[in-house]
Design a protein around this motif. Structure first.
Motif, PDB file in Angstrom:
ATOM      1  N   VAL A 254     -10.024  -7.688  11.637  1.00 41.34           N
ATOM      2  CA  VAL A 254      -9.331  -8.323  12.758  1.00 41.34           C
ATOM      3  C   VAL A 254      -8.108  -7.527  13.182  1.00 41.34           C
ATOM      4  O   VAL A 254      -7.866  -7.312  14.379  1.00 41.34           O
ATOM      5  N   PHE A 255      -7.315  -7.063  12.218  1.00 41.21           N
ATOM      6  CA  PHE A 255      -6.088  -6.346  12.529  1.00 41.21           C
ATOM      7  C   PHE A 255      -6.347  -4.837  12.611  1.00 41.21           C
ATOM      8  O   PHE A 255      -7.112  -4.297  11.809  1.00 41.21           O
ATOM      9  N   PRO A 256      -5.694  -4.155  13.534  1.00 38.72           N
ATOM     10  CA  PRO A 256      -5.861  -2.694  13.613  1.00 38.72           C
ATOM     11  C   PRO A 256      -5.073  -1.940  12.544  1.00 38.72           C
ATOM     12  O   PRO A 256      -5.312  -0.752  12.328  1.00 38.72           O
ATOM     13  N   GLY A 257      -4.127  -2.621  11.878  1.00 43.19           N
ATOM     14  CA  GLY A 257      -3.326  -1.990  10.831  1.00 43.19           C
ATOM     15  C   GLY A 257      -3.128  -2.937   9.668  1.00 43.19           C
ATOM     16  O   GLY A 257      -3.601  -4.085   9.669  1.00 43.19           O
ATOM     17  N   PHE A 258      -2.378  -2.470   8.654  1.00 47.95           N
ATOM     18  CA  PHE A 258      -2.116  -3.296   7.476  1.00 47.95           C
ATOM     19  C   PHE A 258      -0.938  -4.227   7.773  1.00 47.95           C
ATOM     20  O   PHE A 258       0.190  -3.979   7.351  1.00 47.95           O
ATOM     21  N   PHE A 259      -1.213  -5.305   8.475  1.00 41.94           N
ATOM     22  CA  PHE A 259      -0.168  -6.217   8.921  1.00 41.94           C
ATOM     23  C   PHE A 259      -0.136  -7.513   8.113  1.00 41.94           C
ATOM     24  O   PHE A 259       0.694  -8.376   8.380  1.00 41.94           O
ATOM     25  N   GLU A 260      -1.023  -7.655   7.137  1.00 40.16           N
ATOM     26  CA  GLU A 260      -1.056  -8.922   6.400  1.00 40.16           C
ATOM     27  C   GLU A 260       0.182  -9.138   5.558  1.00 40.16           C
ATOM     28  O   GLU A 260       0.604 -10.276   5.342  1.00 40.16           O
ATOM     29  N   LEU A 261       0.810  -8.064   5.065  1.00 39.24           N
ATOM     30  CA  LEU A 261       2.049  -8.235   4.302  1.00 39.24           C
ATOM     31  C   LEU A 261       3.167  -8.719   5.217  1.00 39.24           C
ATOM     32  O   LEU A 261       3.971  -9.577   4.830  1.00 39.24           O
ATOM     33  N   ASP A 262       3.250  -8.196   6.427  1.00 41.53           N
ATOM     34  CA  ASP A 262       4.244  -8.671   7.397  1.00 41.53           C
ATOM     35  C   ASP A 262       4.040 -10.162   7.672  1.00 41.53           C
ATOM     36  O   ASP A 262       5.002 -10.937   7.720  1.00 41.53           O
ATOM     37  N   ILE A 263       2.784 -10.561   7.836  1.00 39.20           N
ATOM     38  CA  ILE A 263       2.480 -11.971   8.102  1.00 39.20           C
ATOM     39  C   ILE A 263       2.853 -12.836   6.903  1.00 39.20           C
ATOM     40  O   ILE A 263       3.406 -13.932   7.057  1.00 39.20           O
ATOM     41  N   ALA A 264       2.583 -12.350   5.694  1.00 42.14           N
ATOM     42  CA  ALA A 264       2.932 -13.112   4.496  1.00 42.14           C
ATOM     43  C   ALA A 264       4.440 -13.293   4.388  1.00 42.14           C
ATOM     44  O   ALA A 264       4.921 -14.366   3.998  1.00 42.14           O
ATOM     45  N   MET A 265       5.206 -12.270   4.739  1.00 43.65           N
ATOM     46  CA  MET A 265       6.663 -12.356   4.647  1.00 43.65           C
ATOM     47  C   MET A 265       7.218 -13.401   5.609  1.00 43.65           C
ATOM     48  O   MET A 265       8.061 -14.226   5.239  1.00 43.65           O
ATOM     49  N   VAL A 266       6.745 -13.375   6.845  1.00 41.66           N
ATOM     50  CA  VAL A 266       7.214 -14.353   7.818  1.00 41.66           C
ATOM     51  C   VAL A 266       6.756 -15.759   7.418  1.00 41.66           C
ATOM     52  O   VAL A 266       7.518 -16.728   7.499  1.00 41.66           O
ATOM     53  N   SER A 267       5.505 -15.878   6.957  1.00 39.31           N
ATOM     54  CA  SER A 267       4.988 -17.189   6.546  1.00 39.31           C
ATOM     55  C   SER A 267       5.797 -17.763   5.396  1.00 39.31           C
ATOM     56  O   SER A 267       6.053 -18.976   5.354  1.00 39.31           O
ATOM     57  N   CYS A 268       6.191 -16.911   4.465  1.00 36.51           N
ATOM     58  CA  CYS A 268       6.989 -17.376   3.333  1.00 36.51           C
ATOM     59  C   CYS A 268       8.321 -17.942   3.798  1.00 36.51           C
ATOM     60  O   CYS A 268       8.753 -19.015   3.353  1.00 36.51           O
TER      61      CYS A 268
END
Length: 737
Positions: free
Chosen positions: A411-425
């Motif tokens: 789904v994502f063009p880059g490794f953005f899941e860590l960024d999403i996890a940080m904001v979600s936290c």
């Protein structure tokens, strides 16, 4: 392992509550006893307040139950790095192999948890015994866990799906049984024992889990081949199955009737969603940071086990019951960790050394998981609702795994899941604090402390969004799949003569070409005319038409050396690299040589092919990202020389900012009695040529006596003390920079 609750021993049943803090006999908020029977409410031992708790498990039965739970927990965690390391070479050494394995372990662990809950609540003891004995017998029949060669991918499969199917067929049933062991056996122990509270099993289970994690990289991997590891584990599982069968056949008595006290209100849907969200956030952090570490260094057990151990430790500390989670302190430390990781993820800090990256991301993982799991511990329900609590946490762990390993790569063009996890936290913390009326933060939410937290969360989200946007908009093209994230970037476009197009894989350049038509076929980056590969190709080509093999396509730069009558065979496992090399770069189209592209893992492809009679074989897969170790072993080099002509040249690219691969190549070449020399070439900014280091290996002295080669090579000192890398043994410890 690490699937939210499962890997903390939650979904496997060892982290059970003996009551919400409101019901805890000591009366301290957040304190917790560890026990069993969250699968069978009658085993919760809800004794009257004046009834003292029974002792922990004692006698022969207690010892047997404890031993079986300990062994099961040990095997549960030990099999994960074993099987992942075995199949890693089949998928090019990609870091996503481990995250896909984690996804499998999380989902199967959740299924094991549900199985234990189901048979305890719906079947009589005799039926439970027969059903579980049948599954144990099936698990033994399916041993050993060594995957068959038929499971090796051909190159056309979807890697994630293929790994999940492979693991299901190889370790699915044994792992499922191990995941159900702790809750099932603890519930069995409690059956027929009025007031039984076998909370001491918690210590045994967690001791087994941690021992498995800590002993693998230090006491198992360095001393035993992967085949011996798999066979040894299989024998141990057979012994475990005998122990489990012995307990299944023991008389247990009838389950206690469910005389529950008047229940407290059921947890609201919003509270259950919050449980899932906190568990999913912690699981996402685990997989995303494991990705971050392993994709930039190497997909090796240490890079898997370190995050997993910290994740498990956070669960243990938060649910241990002694108040290790100090909210005010950990919230402040988490804010610092989120800020630090955000800055490191920005493009300005992509080349930090390992001694900064590993501690920083490890600390960030631990602190964020301490907050997520600490808040979970504070939100635990009354005893009669523990089943739903554990199910929601287990579900959250699986959701996190599915998000990182099953959705993000496609789904994502880059490794953005860590960024999403940080904001979600950060957002989850604000939600938890707002709903907690006892929190000093909530009471002062309109005061500076609360407003500061809201502001910091907004700033964090804004900063990460800007970084992601900058990454995406700064790329001509950005795509991602199982093997990584690729970007095509046009640079210096205002100057037609110097304008270039660059292929990036993560933070590493994998090719660059000039856009000016007259300069398109100039070899650049690590492949200049004076590089080891450039010298080898030019010198060998003097003797006639050349057949060159290249492991690692990149932008196809080495095709620039092709002449009429030459043949270049490129091997690459990533279909997106092959697509971009054809559509975005000119090297392959403009080459005068005959070009052949072989998709799939290079080593597996070479194993299947007849002798290729290469004059030069360039192995260019180690400049960055995860190191595919299986391409550097003695067995791999034997395969290379089987495909080389007598006297052919093997050129190995060893430029890498994290590891020094020269001793690895030198030791393997020495074991094969080959001549080996290093070639260091200088950078040339005007020609877009990078500083590079190649190692040339051959058994023909005449090649190294060629004037151009002789002037460029440097001898490598003999390293008889350096361990020889084989398919069964490799270690990065001695070569980390």
């Amino acid at each position: 392992m690490a699937a939210g609750c499962p890997y903390s021993r939650l979904s496997s049943g060892t982290l059970c509550l003996d009551g919400d803090s409101r019901y805890n006999r000591r009366g301290t908020h957040g304190s917790m006893n560890m026990g069993v029977a969250h699968h069978h409410q009658s085993t919760m031992a809800e004794l009257p307040e004046n009834n003292p708790p029974s002792a922990g498990p004692r006698g022969a039965a207690g010892i047997l139950y404890g031993l079986t739970i300990f062994v099961g927990a040990f095997l549960l965690f030990q099999v994960e790095p074993i099987i992942a390391k075995i199949i890693l070479p089949w998928f090019g050494g990609a870091s996503a192999v481990w995250t896909t394995c984690l996804l499998f372990f999380q989902v199967v662990l959740l299924l094991g948890y549900l199985y234990a809950h189901w048979i305890i609540n719906h079947f009589r003891p005799q039926t439970q015994t027969r059903l579980h004995l049948g599954l144990l017998a099936l698990g033994i029949i399916l041993l050993p866990i060594m995957p068959r060669d038929a499971w090796k991918p051909l190159g056309s499969e979807t890697p994630s799906l293929h790994i999940l199917l492979l693991l299901s067929a190889t370790v699915g049933v044994p792992y499922f049984l191990l995941s159900a062991t702790s809750p099932l056996l603890q519930a069995w122990y409690a059956q027929g024992r009025r007031g039984a509270q076998p909370y001491r099993f918690f210590a045994l289970s967690n001791a087994g889990s941690m021992l498995a994690l800590l002993t693998y990289p230090a006491g198992v991997e360095p001393f035993f081949s992967t085949r011996h590891q798999a066979m040894g584990w299989s024998l141990a599982f057979a012994g475990f199955a005998v122990l489990s069968a012995t307990l299944a056949l023991r008389p247990r008595g009838a389950a206690e009737p469910r005389n529950l006290a008047p229940s407290t209100p059921r947890p609201t849907a919003s509270l259950q969603v919050l449980w899932v969200s906190l568990a999913a956030c912690g699981s996402t952090f685990l997989l995303a940071i494991t990705n971050q570490l392993s994709q930039n260094v190497a997909a090796i057990p240490f890079m898997w086990i370190l995050p997993l151990s910290l994740y498990l430790l956070s669960f243990i500390l938060c649910f241990e019951g002694r108040g290790w989670y100090w909210r005010d302190l950990f919230l402040r430390l988490m804010a610092v960790a989120l800020g630090g990781m955000a800055y490191v993820l920005s493009s300005n800090y992509t080349n930090l050394p390992l001694y900064v990256l590993i501690p920083l991301f490890s600390a960030g993982l631990f602190l964020c998981c301490m907050v997520c799991h600490g808040e979970l511990a504070r939100l635990k329900p009354a005893p009669e609702h523990l089943t739903s609590f554990y199910l929601m946490i287990a579900m959250g762990g699986a959701v996190g795994g599915i998000f990182v390993a099953g959705i993000a790569p496609y789904v994502f063009p880059g490794f953005f899941e860590l960024d999403i996890a940080m904001v979600s936290c950060a957002v989850l913390v604000l939600v938890v604090l707002r709903r907690d009326s006892s929190s000093t933060f909530y009471q002062a939410r309109w005061q500076p402390a609360w407003l500061m937290m809201v502001l910091l969360s907004i700033l964090l989200a804004g900063f990460l969004v800007v970084q992601i946007r900058r990454t995406v908009t700064g790329s001509t093209l950005m795509v991602r799949n199982f093997y990584g994230s690729l970007r095509v970037i046009d640079q210096d476009t205002s100057d037609p003569d110097d304008a270039t197009r660059q292929l990036m894989n993560g933070t590493i350049t994998h090719g660059k070409e000039f856009l000016f038509p007259d300069r398109r076929m100039e070899p650049t980056t690590y492949y200049g005319p004076d590089s080891g590969a450039g010298l080898a190709l030019r010198v060998v080509a003097r003797h006639g038409p050349l057949h060159a093999g290249v492991i690692g396509l990149g932008a196809g730069t080495l095709a620039a050396y092709g002449r009429p009558g030459d043949r270049y065979s490129f091997y690459d496992i990533n279909p997106l690299v092959i697509e971009l090399a054809h559509s975005q770069f000119y090297f392959l189209k403009g080459s005068k040589a005959q070009i052949e592209i072989v998709p799939g893992d290079a080593r597996l492809s070479l194993e299947r092919q007849p002798k290729q009679d290469f004059d030069v074989l360039a192995v260019d897969a180690f400049s960055g990202d995860a190191i595919p170790i299986h391409l550097l072993t003695r067995e791999a080099f034997v395969l290379y020389f089987r495909h080389l002509n007598p006297g052919g040249v093997l050129a190995v690219h060893v430029s890498n900012r994290y590891v020094d691969l020269k001793p690895v190549v030198q030791r393997v070449a020495q074991s094969l009695r080959k001549l080996v020399y290093a070639v260091d070439s200088s950078a040339d900014e005007d020609k877009e040529i990078f500083k590079a280091r190649w190692v040339l290996v051959s058994d023909r002295q005449e090649f190294f006596d060629e004037p151009q080669i002789k002037a460029a090579i440097k001898p490598l000192p003999a390293r008889a003390d350096f361990p020889l890398w084989t398919d069964d043994y490799s270690s990065l410890w001695k070569i980390l920079k």
